[in-house]
Scaffold this motif. Structure first.
Motif, PDB file in Angstrom:
ATOM      1  N   GLY A   1      16.795  -0.504   9.532  1.00 27.40           N
ATOM      2  CA  GLY A   1      17.689  -1.325  10.348  1.00 27.40           C
ATOM      3  C   GLY A   1      18.205  -2.580   9.670  1.00 27.40           C
ATOM      4  O   GLY A   1      18.910  -3.381  10.287  1.00 27.40           O
TER       5      GLY A   1
ATOM      6  N   ILE B   1      26.277  -4.451  17.939  1.00 32.39           N
ATOM      7  CA  ILE B   1      25.072  -5.150  17.487  1.00 32.39           C
ATOM      8  C   ILE B   1      24.036  -5.232  18.607  1.00 32.39           C
ATOM      9  O   ILE B   1      22.871  -4.882  18.418  1.00 32.39           O
ATOM     10  CB  ILE B   1      25.437  -6.591  17.049  1.00 32.39           C
ATOM     11  CG1 ILE B   1      26.478  -6.576  15.952  1.00 32.39           C
ATOM     12  CG2 ILE B   1      24.198  -7.347  16.618  1.00 32.39           C
ATOM     13  CD1 ILE B   1      26.032  -5.954  14.689  1.00 32.39           C
TER      14      ILE B   1
ATOM     15  N   THR C   1      18.099 -12.021  16.377  1.00 31.16           N
ATOM     16  CA  THR C   1      19.512 -11.726  16.164  1.00 31.16           C
ATOM     17  C   THR C   1      20.315 -11.980  17.437  1.00 31.16           C
ATOM     18  O   THR C   1      21.327 -12.692  17.436  1.00 31.16           O
ATOM     19  CB  THR C   1      19.685 -10.248  15.755  1.00 31.16           C
ATOM     20  OG1 THR C   1      18.866  -9.999  14.628  1.00 31.16           O
ATOM     21  CG2 THR C   1      21.120  -9.939  15.414  1.00 31.16           C
ATOM     22  N   LEU C   2      19.839 -11.415  18.543  1.00 30.03           N
ATOM     23  CA  LEU C   2      20.550 -11.583  19.817  1.00 30.03           C
ATOM     24  C   LEU C   2      20.570 -13.046  20.232  1.00 30.03           C
ATOM     25  O   LEU C   2      21.591 -13.578  20.670  1.00 30.03           O
ATOM     26  CB  LEU C   2      19.870 -10.749  20.905  1.00 30.03           C
ATOM     27  CG  LEU C   2      20.074  -9.243  20.819  1.00 30.03           C
ATOM     28  CD1 LEU C   2      19.365  -8.555  21.965  1.00 30.03           C
ATOM     29  CD2 LEU C   2      21.556  -8.907  20.831  1.00 30.03           C
TER      30      LEU C   2
ATOM     31  N   TYR D   1      15.882  -1.179  19.109  1.00 27.74           N
ATOM     32  CA  TYR D   1      14.652  -1.526  18.392  1.00 27.74           C
ATOM     33  C   TYR D   1      13.680  -2.247  19.318  1.00 27.74           C
ATOM     34  O   TYR D   1      12.483  -1.977  19.308  1.00 27.74           O
ATOM     35  CB  TYR D   1      14.973  -2.423  17.191  1.00 27.74           C
ATOM     36  CG  TYR D   1      15.686  -1.708  16.070  1.00 27.74           C
ATOM     37  CD1 TYR D   1      15.010  -0.805  15.273  1.00 27.74           C
ATOM     38  CD2 TYR D   1      17.026  -1.945  15.802  1.00 27.74           C
ATOM     39  CE1 TYR D   1      15.654  -0.144  14.239  1.00 27.74           C
ATOM     40  CE2 TYR D   1      17.678  -1.290  14.768  1.00 27.74           C
ATOM     41  CZ  TYR D   1      16.985  -0.397  13.992  1.00 27.74           C
ATOM     42  OH  TYR D   1      17.628   0.253  12.965  1.00 27.74           O
TER      43      TYR D   1
ATOM     44  N   ALA E   1       7.070  -7.192  15.542  1.00 34.79           N
ATOM     45  CA  ALA E   1       8.119  -6.378  14.926  1.00 34.79           C
ATOM     46  C   ALA E   1       9.441  -6.528  15.667  1.00 34.79           C
ATOM     47  O   ALA E   1      10.509  -6.287  15.111  1.00 34.79           O
ATOM     48  CB  ALA E   1       7.695  -4.905  14.906  1.00 34.79           C
ATOM     49  N   MET E   2       9.376  -6.933  16.938  1.00 34.65           N
ATOM     50  CA  MET E   2      10.598  -7.151  17.707  1.00 34.65           C
ATOM     51  C   MET E   2      11.341  -8.406  17.259  1.00 34.65           C
ATOM     52  O   MET E   2      12.531  -8.535  17.498  1.00 34.65           O
ATOM     53  CB  MET E   2      10.243  -7.398  19.182  1.00 34.65           C
ATOM     54  CG  MET E   2      10.040  -6.229  20.034  1.00 34.65           C
ATOM     55  SD  MET E   2       9.802  -6.922  21.699  1.00 34.65           S
ATOM     56  CE  MET E   2       8.660  -5.765  22.345  1.00 34.65           C
TER      57      MET E   2
ATOM     58  N   MET F   1      20.282  -3.643  18.602  1.00 30.26           N
ATOM     59  CA  MET F   1      19.093  -4.485  18.601  1.00 30.26           C
ATOM     60  C   MET F   1      18.211  -4.122  19.799  1.00 30.26           C
ATOM     61  O   MET F   1      16.983  -4.085  19.694  1.00 30.26           O
ATOM     62  CB  MET F   1      19.489  -5.968  18.682  1.00 30.26           C
ATOM     63  CG  MET F   1      20.272  -6.474  17.486  1.00 30.26           C
ATOM     64  SD  MET F   1      19.330  -6.431  15.957  1.00 30.26           S
ATOM     65  CE  MET F   1      20.381  -5.440  14.921  1.00 30.26           C
TER      66      MET F   1
ATOM     67  N   ILE G   1      21.139  -5.398  10.745  1.00 28.41           N
ATOM     68  CA  ILE G   1      20.917  -6.845  10.825  1.00 28.41           C
ATOM     69  C   ILE G   1      21.955  -7.562   9.963  1.00 28.41           C
ATOM     70  O   ILE G   1      22.475  -8.619  10.338  1.00 28.41           O
ATOM     71  CB  ILE G   1      19.468  -7.188  10.418  1.00 28.41           C
ATOM     72  CG1 ILE G   1      18.538  -6.703  11.536  1.00 28.41           C
ATOM     73  CG2 ILE G   1      19.300  -8.674  10.176  1.00 28.41           C
ATOM     74  CD1 ILE G   1      17.106  -7.023  11.346  1.00 28.41           C
TER      75      ILE G   1
ATOM     76  N   TYR H   1      14.879  -8.665  15.696  1.00 32.19           N
ATOM     77  CA  TYR H   1      15.938  -8.139  16.557  1.00 32.19           C
ATOM     78  C   TYR H   1      16.222  -9.081  17.727  1.00 32.19           C
ATOM     79  O   TYR H   1      17.370  -9.315  18.093  1.00 32.19           O
ATOM     80  CB  TYR H   1      15.561  -6.736  17.046  1.00 32.19           C
ATOM     81  CG  TYR H   1      15.092  -5.851  15.916  1.00 32.19           C
ATOM     82  CD1 TYR H   1      15.979  -5.490  14.904  1.00 32.19           C
ATOM     83  CD2 TYR H   1      13.780  -5.443  15.809  1.00 32.19           C
ATOM     84  CE1 TYR H   1      15.569  -4.718  13.843  1.00 32.19           C
ATOM     85  CE2 TYR H   1      13.352  -4.666  14.745  1.00 32.19           C
ATOM     86  CZ  TYR H   1      14.255  -4.303  13.761  1.00 32.19           C
ATOM     87  OH  TYR H   1      13.833  -3.542  12.708  1.00 32.19           O
ATOM     88  N   ILE H   2      15.141  -9.639  18.296  1.00 31.71           N
ATOM     89  CA  ILE H   2      15.336 -10.620  19.379  1.00 31.71           C
ATOM     90  C   ILE H   2      16.055 -11.845  18.817  1.00 31.71           C
ATOM     91  O   ILE H   2      16.997 -12.368  19.422  1.00 31.71           O
ATOM     92  CB  ILE H   2      13.980 -11.015  19.996  1.00 31.71           C
ATOM     93  CG1 ILE H   2      13.375  -9.832  20.733  1.00 31.71           C
ATOM     94  CG2 ILE H   2      14.157 -12.190  20.956  1.00 31.71           C
ATOM     95  CD1 ILE H   2      12.018 -10.101  21.347  1.00 31.71           C
TER      96      ILE H   2
ATOM     97  N   ALA I   1      24.986  -8.092  11.891  1.00 28.13           N
ATOM     98  CA  ALA I   1      24.834  -9.231  12.802  1.00 28.13           C
ATOM     99  C   ALA I   1      24.898 -10.545  12.031  1.00 28.13           C
ATOM    100  O   ALA I   1      25.493 -11.525  12.485  1.00 28.13           O
ATOM    101  CB  ALA I   1      23.512  -9.124  13.547  1.00 28.13           C
TER     102      ALA I   1
END
Lengths: 306, 360
Positions: free
Chosen positions: A222, B151, A276-277, B158, A269-270, B155, A226, A273-274, A229
Motif C-alpha cells: 500500500g 484515497i 493519511t485521512l 486497510y 498498523a492502522m 485507506m 500512500i 492510514y488513519i 495521498a
C-alpha cells in the motif's frame, strides 16, 4: 533513551525514502494533468526487477537501472490508455496496479524467501556525520536516502525553474493555451508519466534490495497508495514532499516502537492510514482552497476541441 | 502514397455495437494474456482452455462459479451506481468486511435465541448498515471536505482490515478456535442454507439478483437515479438544477457500501460461518467487482452476466494454479489485462476511425 530516539528517527528516514521517491514521481506526473493510480503496481515491478537483476548479477546498481527502465516501460501502458486513447484515468491506473502486482508475483515466484547477500553500505558523510543526533539520523544513511532527497530537490528545480518544467505544469493547468504556445501536450504528458514511472520503480528497488533485502509478493503493502495521498498532502510540490514523506516514514516506524508497550499491533498498523485521512482533513479544514489540484488533472485532452 | 488516419466522435452508440466492442476487447486481451503466458513458459492455449473448462466445463466448476459470482454481482451492482456519479469507490473490500463485522456481532448476540426467518434478515440488515456506514464516511469527506474518494476509500480498506484483525485476535476470539484467530461459529439459525451438493447460498444469490433489478429501476426510472447521473456527467448543471450533492452522495454511497455489506454477510454466513482473517472473507472481490461493473458498461443488470464471467476466471484461475503450478497472482494478470483492454476498447466505441489512402 537518547539512543532509542536517534534510532527511531534514523529508521523513519529509511521508511520514508520509498515514499519520497514515489511521491516525487507522482507530483511530476500529476502536474502534467495525468493521474496515475498505478504506482503501487509500478513499484512492485521495480521491486521484483531490481531484486532479480541484483541477485543474478551481484550488481545492485545494475538492478536499480533495470528497475527504472522496467518501470518506465511499464507505465507507458497507462500513458497510452489515458493520453492517446483518452481512457478514464482512474480505471486505467487501477488496471495498471492489478497488472503490476500480478506480473511481479509471477516473475518473482522463484525468488520468494531467498535472501540477498549483497549489502549496500551506508554512506557516512565526513564531518557532518559527527554532529550529535543529526549526524547519525541524516548523514549515516544508505545511498537511496541521499538519492531521494537530491532527486526531490532536482524535481522541484525542474518543475519551477526550467522551461520544460514550466511547460509540463502548463499542460496540467491549461493544455489549450500550452498547445497554442506550440507545446505538444501529449508528448509532455507521456514524458511526465514515464518519468513518474521511473521514480516509482526506484522506490520499489529500494524496498527489495535495500530495505528488506528479500522479495515477497505484495511487499509494497500500500505504499504506492500512500504516495498518492502524500502528493495531495505535499500540495503537488516536491519540496514539501520531503518532510511529508519522512513524517509518514515515522508513522511506519513508531509501530515497532510502541509494540512492546502492549498496544495491539493491528491498531498500530492502522496508524499510517488513519494519519493519511486525518492530515488531508486538517489541510481541508484549514484552507480548502489549498487542496486545488492541477486544474486539468485526470481530464483527457482532445486536440483541436473548442 | 500517404496513409491518413482520421478520428471523429461517434454519437449514436447502439447496444449491439457496445456489446461487440466488449467482445473484441476481450479477445484482444486474450491474445495479450496468451503472450504473457508464452513468456512465462506456459502453453497459452492449454492454460486458457484449462481456465474455462475449470470454471464452466464441469458441473462442479459451474457450481463454484455461481458461488463466487454472488459477491461479485452484489458489489458490482453497487459500484455501477457509484461510478455513474463519478464516485470512484475503491473501498468495497472494506465495506464488505464492515458488513461482515456487523453481521457477526448481530448473529453471535441474538442468533441463539431467534428462529432462522428472523435472524437471517436481521444479519443481512446489520451487514447493509455496516457497509453503508463505511461507505458514507468517504462521501462526507469528499463532498464536505473535498478529500479525494479514491484515497479515502482505500485507506478505509486497510483500516477496516486491521480493525477486524484486532477483533478476532482480541475481544472476539472464539473459545472453539483453540487459540487461533477467529470468532466462534455463528449459531445454526443464522447459517445460510445451501443448494444441496454445492456451496451456493441461495438466499444471497436471490438477493443479488433482486438488487440488480432494483438498482436498474433506481438508475433509469427514478429522480434520484437521474440526479446521480447528472452529478457524474455534468456537476455544474446539477448545481444549477438545485441537486443536493451531499444528500445524493450520501445515499448513493450508502447503497454502494450496503450492497458490499450484503456480500460480506453472504461470505460470512454462507461460506465461512465465522469471522476469520480479513483476506479470507473479502478475497479481493471488492477489486474484481470494479472490472465486473466496467464490463457491464455500468448497467446493473449486465453485472449478472459479467459477474458470472469473472467468477469463472477466479475459479478457472484456481484450477490452473494447481494444474500448472502458477502463482496466485496469475488471476490478477488476467484481470488487469482484461480491464486495460476494456477501457482501451471504449475509445473505439466512442470514436469512428477511418483510414484514408491518398496518392498525394
Amino acid at each position: 533513551m537518547e539512543d532509542i530516539i536517534v534510532l527511531t528517527l534514523h529508521r523513519a528516514m529509511v521508511a520514508g525514502t520509498p515514499l519520497l521517491l514515489a511521491t516525487t514521481g507522482e507530483v511530476i506526473c500529476e502536474r502534467s494533468g495525468i493521474l496515475n493510480l498505478g504506482i503501487e503496481g509500478v513499484m512492485a515491478i521495480g521491486a521484483v526487477v531490481a531484486f532479480i537483476v541484483t541477485m543474478t548479477t551481484g550488481q545492485p546498481w545494475l538492478g536499480v537501472f533495470a528497475a527504472i527502465a522496467a518501470g518506465m516501460a511499464f507505465s507507458i501502458i497507462h500513458a497510452f490508455a489515458s493520453i492517446t486513447l483518452q481512457a478514464n484515468q482512474v480505471v486505467s491506473g487501477l488496471a495498471l496496479t492489478m497488472l503490476g502486482l500480478g506480473l511481479s508475483g509471477m516473475l518473482g515466484k522463484p525468488y520468494v524467501g531467498k535472501p540477498l547477500s549483497i549489502k549496500m553500505e551506508d554512506l557516512v558523510i565526513p564531518w557532518l556525520s559527527d554532529i550529535p543526533w543529526l549526524g547519525k539520523i541524516l548523514f549515516t544513511q544508505g545511498p537511496f536516502f541521499y538519492l531521494a532527497i537530491i532527486l526531490a530537490f532536482a524535481s522541484w528545480f525542474f518543475l519551477e525553474r526550467t522551461r520544460l518544467g514550466i511547460q509540463i505544469r502548463s499542460t496540467g493547468e491549461n493544455p489549450k493555451a500550452a498547445e497554442a504556445q506550440g507545446v505538444s501536450v501529449s508528448r509532455l504528458r507521456y514524458l511526465s508519466v514515464i518519468i513518474g514511472g521511473g521514480f516509482s520503480a526506484l522506490a520499489g528497488a529500494h524496498l527489495s534490495i535495500s530495505y528488506s533485502k528479500s522479495w515477497i509478493e505484495g511487499m509494497t503493502a500500500g505504499r504506492g497508495w500512500i504516495a498518492i495521498a502524500l502528493t495531495i498532502f505535499a500540495l503537488w510540490n516536491p519540496g514539501r514532499a520531503i518532510w511529508a514523506a519522512f513524517l509518514f516514514g515515522g508513522f511506519f516506524v513508531v509501530q515497532y516502537l510502541l509494540q512492546p508497550l502492549g498496544i495491539s499491533p493491528s491498531f498500530l498498523a492502522m496508524l499510517p492510514y488513519i494519519a493519511t485521512l486525518f492530515i488531508l482533513l486538517l489541510i481541508s479544514l484549514k484552507d480548502p482552497r489549498k487542496l486545488n489540484a492541477p486544474a486539468m488533472l485526470a481530464e483527457p485532452y482532445k486536440r483541436g476541441e473548442r | 502514397m500517404m496513409i491518413k488516419i482520421k478520428t471523429t466522435d461517434r454519437y449514436n452508440i447502439t447496444t449491439l455495437r457496445s456489446f461487440m466492442t466488449n467482445i473484441l476487447s476481450l479477445l484482444a486481451a486474450l491474445v495479450m494474456i496468451s503472450i504473457i503466458f508464452l513468456i512465462a513458459g506456459v502453453n497459452p492455449i492449454y492454460a486458457i482452455t484449462e481456465i474455462f473448462s475449470g470454471s464452466f466445463g464441469s458441473f462442479y466448476g459451474i457450481k463454484e462459479t455461481i458461488t463466487k459470482a454472488i459477491p461479485l454481482i452484489l458489489i458490482g451492482t453497487g459500484l455501477t451506481l457509484a461510478f455513474r456519479a463519478k464516485f470512484w469507490n475503491i473501498g468495497a473490500e472494506g465495506q464488505m468486511l464492515m458488513g461482515a463485522i456487523f453481521a457477526t456481532w448481530t448473529g453471535l448476540t441474538f442468533g441463539g435465541a431467534l428462529p432462522s426467518y428472523i435472524i437471517v434478515p436481521l444479519i443481512f440488515l446489520a451487514g447493509f448498515v455496516g457497509g453503508a456506514l463505511w461507505g458514507i464516511i468517504p462521501a462526507i469527506l469528499k463532498i464536505k471536505y473535498s478529500i479525494n474518494e479514491v484515497i479515502s476509500t482505500l485507506m478505509l480498506n486497510y483500516i477496516c482490515a486491521e480493525f477486524l484483525t484486532m477483533l478476532i485476535v482480541g475481544p472476539w476470539k472464539g473459545k472453539t478456535r483453540f487459540g487461533f484467530p477467529g470468532t466462534d461459529n455463528l449459531p445454526d439459525p443464522a447459517i445460510l442454507g445451501l443448494i444441496p451438493g454445492s456451496r451456493i447460498h441461495y438466499v444471497t444469490l436471490i438477493l443479488a439478483l433482486i438488487c440488480a433489478i432494483v438498482l436498474c429501476v433506481i438508475i433509469y426510472k427514478t429522480r434520484f437515479g437521474y440526479e446521480a447521473r447528472v452529478v457524474g456527467e455534468n456537476p455544474d448543471a446539477g448545481k444549477y438544477a438545485g441537486i443536493n450533492f451531499l444528500k445524493t452522495g450520501l445515499i448513493l454511497m450508502a447503497i454502494s457500501g450496503g450492497l458490499a455489506g450484503f456480500a460480506g454477510v453472504g461470505e460470512l454466513a454462507g461460506i465461512h460461518h465465522y469471522l476469520g482473517y480479513p483476506a479470507s472473507i473479502s478475497s479481493g472481490y471488492g477489486f474484481t467487482a470494479i472490472i465486473v461493473a466496467w464490463l457491464a458498461k455500468l448497467n446493473p443488470l449486465y453485472t449478472v452476466i459479467s459477474g458470472i464471467f469473472f467468477a469463472g476466471i477466479l475459479v478457472g484461475g484456481d484450477a490452473i494454479q494447481i494444474s500448472l503450478g502458477l502463482p496466485a497472482a496469475t488471476v490478477e494478470i488476467v484481470n488487469g489485462t482484461l480491464l486495460i483492454f476494456l477501457i482501451m476498447g471504449d475509445y473505439f466505441l466512442n470514436h469512428k476511425i477511418t483510414i484514408q489512402f491518398s496518392d498525394r
